[in-house]
Design a protein around this motif. Sequence first.
Motif, PDB file in Angstrom:
ATOM      1  N   ALA A 724       0.841  -1.210   0.000  1.00 28.83           N
ATOM      2  CA  ALA A 724       0.000   0.000   0.000  1.00 28.83           C
ATOM      3  C   ALA A 724       0.873   1.257   0.000  1.00 28.83           C
ATOM      4  O   ALA A 724       0.541   2.256  -0.648  1.00 28.83           O
ATOM      5  CB  ALA A 724      -0.924  -0.003   1.218  1.00 28.83           C
ATOM      6  N   CYS A 725       2.005   1.202   0.716  1.00 29.37           N
ATOM      7  CA  CYS A 725       2.950   2.338   0.709  1.00 29.37           C
ATOM      8  C   CYS A 725       3.554   2.520  -0.678  1.00 29.37           C
ATOM      9  O   CYS A 725       3.703   3.647  -1.163  1.00 29.37           O
ATOM     10  CB  CYS A 725       4.060   2.108   1.734  1.00 29.37           C
ATOM     11  N   ILE A 726       3.917   1.406  -1.306  1.00 29.39           N
ATOM     12  CA  ILE A 726       4.490   1.454  -2.654  1.00 29.39           C
ATOM     13  C   ILE A 726       3.475   2.028  -3.633  1.00 29.39           C
ATOM     14  O   ILE A 726       3.802   2.876  -4.474  1.00 29.39           O
ATOM     15  CB  ILE A 726       4.952   0.048  -3.094  1.00 29.39           C
ATOM     16  N   ASP A 727       2.235   1.564  -3.533  1.00 26.78           N
ATOM     17  CA  ASP A 727       1.181   2.075  -4.421  1.00 26.78           C
ATOM     18  C   ASP A 727       0.957   3.564  -4.207  1.00 26.78           C
ATOM     19  O   ASP A 727       0.769   4.317  -5.168  1.00 26.78           O
ATOM     20  CB  ASP A 727      -0.130   1.316  -4.168  1.00 26.78           C
ATOM     21  N   LEU A 728       0.980   3.989  -2.955  1.00 29.37           N
ATOM     22  CA  LEU A 728       0.790   5.407  -2.647  1.00 29.37           C
ATOM     23  C   LEU A 728       1.922   6.232  -3.247  1.00 29.37           C
ATOM     24  O   LEU A 728       1.697   7.310  -3.798  1.00 29.37           O
ATOM     25  CB  LEU A 728       0.721   5.608  -1.130  1.00 29.37           C
ATOM     26  N   TYR A 729       3.149   5.724  -3.136  1.00 29.33           N
ATOM     27  CA  TYR A 729       4.320   6.404  -3.712  1.00 29.33           C
ATOM     28  C   TYR A 729       4.157   6.571  -5.224  1.00 29.33           C
ATOM     29  O   TYR A 729       4.461   7.630  -5.790  1.00 29.33           O
ATOM     30  CB  TYR A 729       5.576   5.599  -3.388  1.00 29.33           C
ATOM     31  N   ASN A 730       3.659   5.550  -5.881  1.00 28.35           N
ATOM     32  CA  ASN A 730       3.508   5.578  -7.343  1.00 28.35           C
ATOM     33  C   ASN A 730       2.285   6.355  -7.803  1.00 28.35           C
ATOM     34  O   ASN A 730       2.265   6.893  -8.910  1.00 28.35           O
ATOM     35  CB  ASN A 730       3.450   4.149  -7.899  1.00 28.35           C
ATOM     36  N   ASP A 731       1.245   6.417  -6.942  1.00 24.33           N
ATOM     37  CA  ASP A 731      -0.022   7.012  -7.356  1.00 24.33           C
ATOM     38  C   ASP A 731      -0.218   8.457  -6.901  1.00 24.33           C
ATOM     39  O   ASP A 731      -1.093   9.147  -7.424  1.00 24.33           O
ATOM     40  CB  ASP A 731      -1.195   6.181  -6.828  1.00 24.33           C
ATOM     41  N   SER A 732       0.561   8.916  -5.927  1.00 24.33           N
ATOM     42  CA  SER A 732       0.367  10.267  -5.390  1.00 24.33           C
ATOM     43  C   SER A 732       1.624  11.117  -5.593  1.00 24.33           C
ATOM     44  O   SER A 732       2.690  10.793  -5.058  1.00 24.33           O
ATOM     45  CB  SER A 732       0.042  10.200  -3.891  1.00 24.33           C
ATOM     46  N   ILE A 733       1.483  12.216  -6.339  1.00 30.20           N
ATOM     47  CA  ILE A 733       2.621  13.120  -6.535  1.00 30.20           C
ATOM     48  C   ILE A 733       3.044  13.716  -5.196  1.00 30.20           C
ATOM     49  O   ILE A 733       4.238  13.879  -4.923  1.00 30.20           O
ATOM     50  CB  ILE A 733       2.251  14.243  -7.525  1.00 30.20           C
ATOM     51  N   PHE A 734       2.068  14.031  -4.357  1.00 29.40           N
ATOM     52  CA  PHE A 734       2.373  14.629  -3.056  1.00 29.40           C
ATOM     53  C   PHE A 734       3.249  13.701  -2.220  1.00 29.40           C
ATOM     54  O   PHE A 734       4.301  14.099  -1.707  1.00 29.40           O
ATOM     55  CB  PHE A 734       1.073  14.941  -2.301  1.00 29.40           C
ATOM     56  N   PHE A 735       2.841  12.452  -2.093  1.00 33.28           N
ATOM     57  CA  PHE A 735       3.583  11.504  -1.255  1.00 33.28           C
ATOM     58  C   PHE A 735       4.948  11.183  -1.866  1.00 33.28           C
ATOM     59  O   PHE A 735       5.948  11.096  -1.148  1.00 33.28           O
ATOM     60  CB  PHE A 735       2.766  10.217  -1.073  1.00 33.28           C
ATOM     61  N   LYS A 736       4.986  11.050  -3.172  1.00 29.93           N
ATOM     62  CA  LYS A 736       6.265  10.765  -3.841  1.00 29.93           C
ATOM     63  C   LYS A 736       7.242  11.913  -3.633  1.00 29.93           C
ATOM     64  O   LYS A 736       8.427  11.704  -3.356  1.00 29.93           O
ATOM     65  CB  LYS A 736       6.035  10.532  -5.335  1.00 29.93           C
ATOM     66  N   THR A 737       6.755  13.144  -3.763  1.00 32.26           N
ATOM     67  CA  THR A 737       7.617  14.305  -3.566  1.00 32.26           C
ATOM     68  C   THR A 737       8.092  14.386  -2.123  1.00 32.26           C
ATOM     69  O   THR A 737       9.245  14.721  -1.849  1.00 32.26           O
ATOM     70  CB  THR A 737       6.860  15.597  -3.939  1.00 32.26           C
ATOM     71  N   LEU A 738       7.202  14.062  -1.199  1.00 31.84           N
ATOM     72  CA  LEU A 738       7.548  14.066   0.225  1.00 31.84           C
ATOM     73  C   LEU A 738       8.724  13.129   0.494  1.00 31.84           C
ATOM     74  O   LEU A 738       9.697  13.493   1.169  1.00 31.84           O
ATOM     75  CB  LEU A 738       6.321  13.624   1.024  1.00 31.84           C
ATOM     76  N   LEU A 739       8.650  11.925  -0.051  1.00 32.83           N
ATOM     77  CA  LEU A 739       9.715  10.946   0.163  1.00 32.83           C
ATOM     78  C   LEU A 739      10.980  11.309  -0.617  1.00 32.83           C
ATOM     79  O   LEU A 739      12.092  11.144  -0.116  1.00 32.83           O
ATOM     80  CB  LEU A 739       9.226   9.542  -0.230  1.00 32.83           C
ATOM     81  N   SER A 740      10.804  11.826  -1.834  1.00 27.74           N
ATOM     82  CA  SER A 740      11.969  12.191  -2.658  1.00 27.74           C
ATOM     83  C   SER A 740      12.772  13.316  -2.009  1.00 27.74           C
ATOM     84  O   SER A 740      14.009  13.298  -2.011  1.00 27.74           O
ATOM     85  CB  SER A 740      11.514  12.630  -4.054  1.00 27.74           C
ATOM     86  N   ASN A 741      12.068  14.296  -1.442  1.00 29.34           N
ATOM     87  CA  ASN A 741      12.780  15.388  -0.787  1.00 29.34           C
ATOM     88  C   ASN A 741      13.503  14.920   0.469  1.00 29.34           C
ATOM     89  O   ASN A 741      14.584  15.414   0.797  1.00 29.34           O
ATOM     90  CB  ASN A 741      11.813  16.525  -0.455  1.00 29.34           C
ATOM     91  N   SER A 742      12.920  13.964   1.167  1.00 28.03           N
ATOM     92  CA  SER A 742      13.607  13.401   2.325  1.00 28.03           C
ATOM     93  C   SER A 742      14.875  12.671   1.887  1.00 28.03           C
ATOM     94  O   SER A 742      15.905  12.722   2.573  1.00 28.03           O
ATOM     95  CB  SER A 742      12.686  12.452   3.092  1.00 28.03           C
ATOM     96  N   MET A 743      14.807  12.005   0.747  1.00 30.48           N
ATOM     97  CA  MET A 743      15.997  11.327   0.215  1.00 30.48           C
ATOM     98  C   MET A 743      17.112  12.326  -0.061  1.00 30.48           C
ATOM     99  O   MET A 743      18.296  12.017   0.105  1.00 30.48           O
ATOM    100  CB  MET A 743      15.648  10.555  -1.062  1.00 30.48           C
ATOM    101  N   GLN A 744      16.723  13.525  -0.483  1.00 21.96           N
ATOM    102  CA  GLN A 744      17.730  14.560  -0.728  1.00 21.96           C
ATOM    103  C   GLN A 744      18.444  14.920   0.565  1.00 21.96           C
ATOM    104  O   GLN A 744      19.667  15.055   0.608  1.00 21.96           O
ATOM    105  CB  GLN A 744      17.076  15.796  -1.342  1.00 21.96           C
ATOM    106  N   SER A 745      17.675  15.059   1.654  1.00 22.36           N
ATOM    107  CA  SER A 745      18.274  15.328   2.964  1.00 22.36           C
ATOM    108  C   SER A 745      19.223  14.206   3.373  1.00 22.36           C
ATOM    109  O   SER A 745      20.332  14.444   3.862  1.00 22.36           O
ATOM    110  CB  SER A 745      17.191  15.453   4.043  1.00 22.36           C
ATOM    111  N   MET A 746      18.769  12.991   3.167  1.00 18.76           N
ATOM    112  CA  MET A 746      19.565  11.840   3.610  1.00 18.76           C
ATOM    113  C   MET A 746      20.817  11.648   2.766  1.00 18.76           C
ATOM    114  O   MET A 746      21.821  11.102   3.237  1.00 18.76           O
ATOM    115  CB  MET A 746      18.697  10.586   3.607  1.00 18.76           C
TER     116      MET A 746
END
Length: 856
Positions: A724-746
């Motif tokens: 469900a998390c994977i699907d949310l990442y693929n289906d929601s621009i908001f959630f994908k951007t949230l995680l992608s920006n965190s990856m930038q921090s990391m």
Amino acid sequence: MDSQIVKSYQEEIELKYQLYNSLFLSLQLEAVEKAGNLIPLLYEACNTGLENGKDPITILQKFFKNHKSELSPEDQNDFLFKVIQYIERQIVLIDALEDAAYNKIHRVKGENSYASMSDRVQKANLKDKMAEAVKEFGVRVVLTAHPTQFYPGPVLAIITDLMMAIKNGEVARVRDLLQQLGKTPFFQKIKPTPLDEANRLTFYLRDTFYPAIGQLLDKTAEDYKDALEQNNQFISLGFWPGGDRDGNPFVTVDTTKEVAARLRNTVTNCYYRDVRVLKRRITFAGVHDKVVELEALLKAELGNASGKSNVDLKEFLARIDDIETLIIDEHQGLFVEKLQSLKRKVQLFGFYLASIDIRQDSRVIAKALKEVIKAYPEILPANIFDMEEKEQMQLLMNARGAADANIFEDDVVKDTVASFGVIKDIQRMNGERGAHRYIISNCRGPIDVARVLAMFRICGWGYDELTVDIVPLFETIDDLKLAGEAMRTLYSNPTYRKHLKNRADRQTVMLGFSDGTKDGGYLMANWAIFSAKENITLKSRESDVEVVFFDGRGGPPARGGGNAHRFYAAMGKNIDSRQIQMTVQGQTISSHYGIEEAAVHNMGYLLSAGLSNKLFSKPQNQLQETQHDFIEEMAESSYQKYLSLKEHPLFVPYLEEISTLKYYGKANIGSRPSKRGGGDKINFEDLRAIPFVGAWSQLKQNVPGFFGLGTALKEQEEKGNLQACIDLYNDSIFFKTLLSNSMQSMSKTNFELTRYLEKNERFGEFWKMLYKEYELTKEMLLKVSGLPELLTDNPRSKMSIRLRERVVLPLLLIQQYALMKIQDAKAGNGNVPVEVYEKMVIRAMFGNINASRNSA
């Protein structure tokens, strides 16, 4: 596209960095002579030492033993300062190389670009719909003076010249500029004043924003000229230096007026420069003389300190219209597009260039109101602050009076009272758009807005129509959760509703990422702001009010930065998005808008994000109810994890003793104090978001950019919801951007730098707790995204971060070395020159932050 960007980055940045970096070694500079040849060996020593779990003191002691055994302790410190000086300039070289190759290493014509969106509109036959959108949509970029930019003015100028020399392949000139760079100080001996900060930023207004916005207006006018003429706020600028007095006692009404005059002078200079160019083309009989008259008007204003010869905007535009008509009617429209380009900028920028926002903390405003009531008891009852809020609201909304700021002895009270009237002064000088917003920091609810409205009536406006927008700024998690209800209460008040009617039934609401993340952690802050926007939109629509959201974004993801345009592209139908308004500051100004190409590209991205929301149906933009609930559950879990960290008894001591937190105030990079309140003691509530986030960044731990996110995702995996998390990442621009920006921090995180703390008697377990959450978050982000490594989907960012982190590694280690020495001194271990090491910490901060480009 990605493979081409990788190739371009390797050729334009990495290879050229090696070439130009070798020039450093041929320069006659003390830093080169003392440290240059040993930098590669020092880098190797740092890398190997950290891989073997050694602490910074051990690593540097071994380095000196192997390569500089003859140096005394004093000479060793001198050597380390030369290393800092050398690496600072290597970072400038990387900045200049990336700026010179900007269009080759960025997706300037990618799918999210303004040009690409315009092509899609043409192909989908949506030009009429686009024209309607252009009439009402707007992007507002607001420049702040928040202290995250360490380059002083002379260094910024050298970077610009260096970038042009690299772009033109002028190797000899590059060498000369590197030599100049080596002799130019990177630090400021005294703090800048608010006026200094304003002057520094007008450089960007004049040289990048003005021409870049002109380009975007001209591009839009090619197909939507008539629509654009009906919208003089399609792209606009805001300005906080000189107006933002929240926590800055050095901002006064005199400063505010001086900055307003500076902005008028800057835009007049821009027009004067454009008219002189026009004069060379429009040489036709009966027209040339009229262009010369325009030039004379502007020249007279520029030479007129008193303001008596200031050009009237309406008259100036009328003269341009007259010239335009003559060119079209009598000279076949020759060069008329050049005149029309100027006209569009004059219609947009007027004689203010950027709107000055006035901002003050709600508690300071309340204190000033109390003092006004004491001095003028006939205005409001003395016991008003003891009344029920509803009763207070009614009295405040209808307050009238005339308070004189000069009777107050307290400087902050005096300025606060005067700040309400100074807006009227600026509007008289620069026009209504010159200053038309009062922002209430730390707004807790409707009562704070009512107090500001009362202060306007009491302090200079009386019964006049209030041509000012009152903007509540909601920042803490609790305030964000209650924001929708707070706005409903305001809308239901007849007096405030009448005020809104005079403001075109439009309400601006500011939401602060920085303090939200500090208060509630990364995931909860972002989600609380998203939810607040939905709630405020709902309450506003119910009251027939158009809400405009103004986002207080910092540089890094921990303060709302990262790929901001993707967040705006993810605003679904439940969030009003007629305008995109956001702050930019410090390194974000120089890295995103420091050159014309970058400014065009990034503002174009914002235009594309907002306009495409109106034109295209995107299922990925709209969160479904189940997705909404899913993110809510994860945000709450993340929040609880972050609270456990924030409430840990070692949380503040760790930052105070192990990080650079307390050194921000000594770095002379901004006029504003680094913490609220007086005294040396650090309380979490008094911490400002910039030094808070910056301190974690200097430690290379970046806790505010990820902490709690891994725990939230892991909980879902344990519940069987990983897919469900994977699907949310693929289906929601908001959630994908949230995680992608965190990856930038990391990606900018390096716990090996502080692994020595693992064995620290006091902080060892605390460090392990941070590291464990980092490892968990990284593991879960890769699982959910399906990426083999962090940022694999953003090769340009990945390569830039990798290069910068490699170059800056010795600087980071030197800073940790100095911090460890300071701790030794506090523990009474030997005769340690603390002042020397504190200076070393501060000097290392400059390079570390400039290397990150968006660290605070």
